[in-house]
Design an enzyme around this catalytic site. Structure first.
Site, PDB file in Angstrom:
ATOM      1  N   ASN A  12       0.954  -1.225   0.091  1.00 53.65           N
ATOM      2  CA  ASN A  12      -0.098  -0.031   0.043  1.00 53.65           C
ATOM      3  C   ASN A  12       1.076   1.273  -0.181  1.00 53.65           C
ATOM      4  O   ASN A  12       1.504   1.663   1.071  1.00 53.65           O
ATOM      5  CB  ASN A  12      -0.819  -0.267   1.125  1.00 53.65           C
ATOM      6  N   ASN A  14       0.256   4.216  -0.123  1.00 52.78           N
ATOM      7  CA  ASN A  14      -0.413   5.434   0.599  1.00 52.78           C
ATOM      8  C   ASN A  14       0.346   5.483   2.084  1.00 52.78           C
ATOM      9  O   ASN A  14       0.566   6.367   2.467  1.00 52.78           O
ATOM     10  CB  ASN A  14      -1.774   5.533   0.565  1.00 52.78           C
ATOM     11  N   ASP A  71       0.089  -5.153  11.467  1.00 51.35           N
ATOM     12  CA  ASP A  71      -1.174  -5.959  11.137  1.00 51.35           C
ATOM     13  C   ASP A  71      -2.490  -5.255  12.224  1.00 51.35           C
ATOM     14  O   ASP A  71      -1.862  -4.802  13.222  1.00 51.35           O
ATOM     15  CB  ASP A  71      -1.068  -7.330  11.411  1.00 51.35           C
ATOM     16  N   PHE A 151     -12.471   4.107   5.717  1.00 53.50           N
ATOM     17  CA  PHE A 151     -12.830   2.813   4.970  1.00 53.50           C
ATOM     18  C   PHE A 151     -12.993   1.773   6.051  1.00 53.50           C
ATOM     19  O   PHE A 151     -13.263   2.070   7.094  1.00 53.50           O
ATOM     20  CB  PHE A 151     -11.267   2.401   4.302  1.00 53.50           C
ATOM     21  N   GLY A 152     -12.920   0.432   5.632  1.00 53.93           N
ATOM     22  CA  GLY A 152     -13.313  -0.686   6.460  1.00 53.93           C
ATOM     23  C   GLY A 152     -14.517  -0.461   7.419  1.00 53.93           C
ATOM     24  O   GLY A 152     -15.565  -0.144   7.036  1.00 53.93           O
ATOM     25  N   LYS A 174      -8.762  12.184  12.368  1.00 55.79           N
ATOM     26  CA  LYS A 174      -8.616  10.700  12.724  1.00 55.79           C
ATOM     27  C   LYS A 174      -7.078  10.288  12.929  1.00 55.79           C
ATOM     28  O   LYS A 174      -6.787   9.632  14.103  1.00 55.79           O
ATOM     29  CB  LYS A 174      -9.161   9.715  11.656  1.00 55.79           C
ATOM     30  N   ARG A 180      -3.551   3.135  14.071  1.00 63.57           N
ATOM     31  CA  ARG A 180      -2.406   3.181  13.401  1.00 63.57           C
ATOM     32  C   ARG A 180      -1.631   4.492  13.853  1.00 63.57           C
ATOM     33  O   ARG A 180      -0.095   4.290  13.714  1.00 63.57           O
ATOM     34  CB  ARG A 180      -2.805   3.180  12.041  1.00 63.57           C
TER      35      ARG A 180
HETATM   36  P1  IMP Z   1      -5.014  -3.995   7.752  1.00 62.93           P
HETATM   37  O1  IMP Z   1      -4.020  -4.919   8.728  1.00 62.93           O
HETATM   38  O2  IMP Z   1      -4.355  -2.522   7.890  1.00 62.93           O
HETATM   39  O3  IMP Z   1      -5.032  -4.413   6.315  1.00 62.93           O
HETATM   40  O4  IMP Z   1      -6.407  -3.840   8.221  1.00 62.93           O
HETATM   41  C1  IMP Z   1      -7.087  -5.087   8.617  1.00 62.93           C
HETATM   42  C2  IMP Z   1      -8.430  -4.879   8.638  1.00 62.93           C
HETATM   43  O5  IMP Z   1      -8.751  -4.115   9.722  1.00 62.93           O
HETATM   44  C3  IMP Z   1      -8.934  -3.901   7.355  1.00 62.93           C
HETATM   45  O6  IMP Z   1      -8.991  -4.719   6.270  1.00 62.93           O
HETATM   46  C4  IMP Z   1     -10.177  -3.270   8.017  1.00 62.93           C
HETATM   47  O7  IMP Z   1     -11.336  -4.008   7.825  1.00 62.93           O
HETATM   48  C5  IMP Z   1      -9.867  -3.057   9.019  1.00 62.93           C
HETATM   49  N1  IMP Z   1      -9.120  -1.577   9.564  1.00 62.93           N
HETATM   50  C6  IMP Z   1      -7.958  -1.402   9.933  1.00 62.93           C
HETATM   51  N2  IMP Z   1      -7.641  -0.300  10.268  1.00 62.93           N
HETATM   52  C7  IMP Z   1      -9.103   0.404  10.210  1.00 62.93           C
HETATM   53  C8  IMP Z   1      -9.439   1.837  10.354  1.00 62.93           C
HETATM   54  O8  IMP Z   1      -8.617   2.590  10.509  1.00 62.93           O
HETATM   55  N3  IMP Z   1     -10.776   1.946  10.181  1.00 62.93           N
HETATM   56  C9  IMP Z   1     -11.657   0.988   9.717  1.00 62.93           C
HETATM   57  N4  IMP Z   1     -11.161  -0.461   9.643  1.00 62.93           N
HETATM   58  C10 IMP Z   1     -10.038  -0.516   9.977  1.00 62.93           C
END
Ligand code: IMP
Length: 194
Positions: A12, A14, A71, A151-152, A174, A180
């Site tokens: 990613n 970004n 993660d 997102f998510g 945010k 994160r």
């Molecule tokens: P990743 O490890 O950053 O890919 O996050 C795993 C999953 O957690 C993502 O596919 C989202 O479903 C959810 N997720 C992670 N960070 C966020 C966020 O800041 N907002 C909403 N959902 C999140």
């Protein structure tokens, strides 16, 4: 201060740009694409810690470059920490954010304990040694979606102390309070004094 290159084990770009902007010019943050690597990294563990380390270790062993990976999972108290490490594929392997939110709202129907938290784990490997960082934002799962940004699970997650969901906040608002953002600032503090 840590000087040199750090590979962010993610595809990613970004996320890579975001971290590069925060660390400044002492550290060059490279993406997997910069290394010519375009495959998905495996995540075979049932913990965020296990997956973060697995991804960082794989890249360190393959390219011999200092690197870090992250993660993230959404941990819901009434569901014993679900969806957790499975957040991205909660409703199934080829389902998206809408289906994941629908499933979570369904599972929490009638549930009064709506406490939840996002947790990010970063695994950093420097010269073969692992350092780990964690960022947590506490909050609750709303009864219905609110807002369209992000997102998510953003539309159904409201951080403690706010009356708006993550999806009703700008990125600037945010980022510093998010899981994160907090994990990345721990990583930056560490690099500053390395
Ligand atoms: P990743 O490890 O950053 O890919 O996050 C795993 C999953 O957690 C993502 O596919 C989202 O479903 C959810 N997720 C992670 N960070 C966020 C966020 O800041 N907002 C909403 N959902 C999140």
């Amino acid at each position: 201060m840590y000087h040199g290159t750090l590979v962010f084990a993610t595809g990613n770009t970004n996320k890579v740009k975001e971290v590069q902007a925060l660390v400044g010019s002492d550290v060059a943050v490279k993406s997997l694409h910069d290394l010519g690597y375009f495959n998905e990294l495996s995540e075979t563990h049932d913990t965020l810690e296990g997956n973060a380390l697995e991804k960082a270790q794989f890249i360190f062993e393959k390219f011999g470059e200092n690197c870090f990976s992250e993660d993230t999972g959404l941990e819901v108290e009434a569901l014993n920490g679900e969806p957790g490490v499975y957040s991205a594929r909660y409703a199934g392997p080829d389902k998206g954010a809408e289906d994941n939110m629908a499933l979570l709202l369904e599972k929490l129907k009638g549930q009064t304990n709506r406490k939840a938290r996002f947790r990010t784990v970063i695994s950093l490997i420097i010269d073969g040694k692992e350092f780990r960082f964690e960022g947590i934002v506490e909050g609750q799962i709303l009864e219905a979606r609110k807002g369209t940004a992000g997102f998510g699970y953003d539309p159904i997650f409201q951080p403690t102390g706010y009356d708006r969901s993550f999806a009703e906040m700008s990125l600037a608002e945010k980022a510093p309070i998010s899981h994160r953002g907090k994990a990345v600032s721990q990583l930056l503090e560490f690099l500053k004094f390395f």
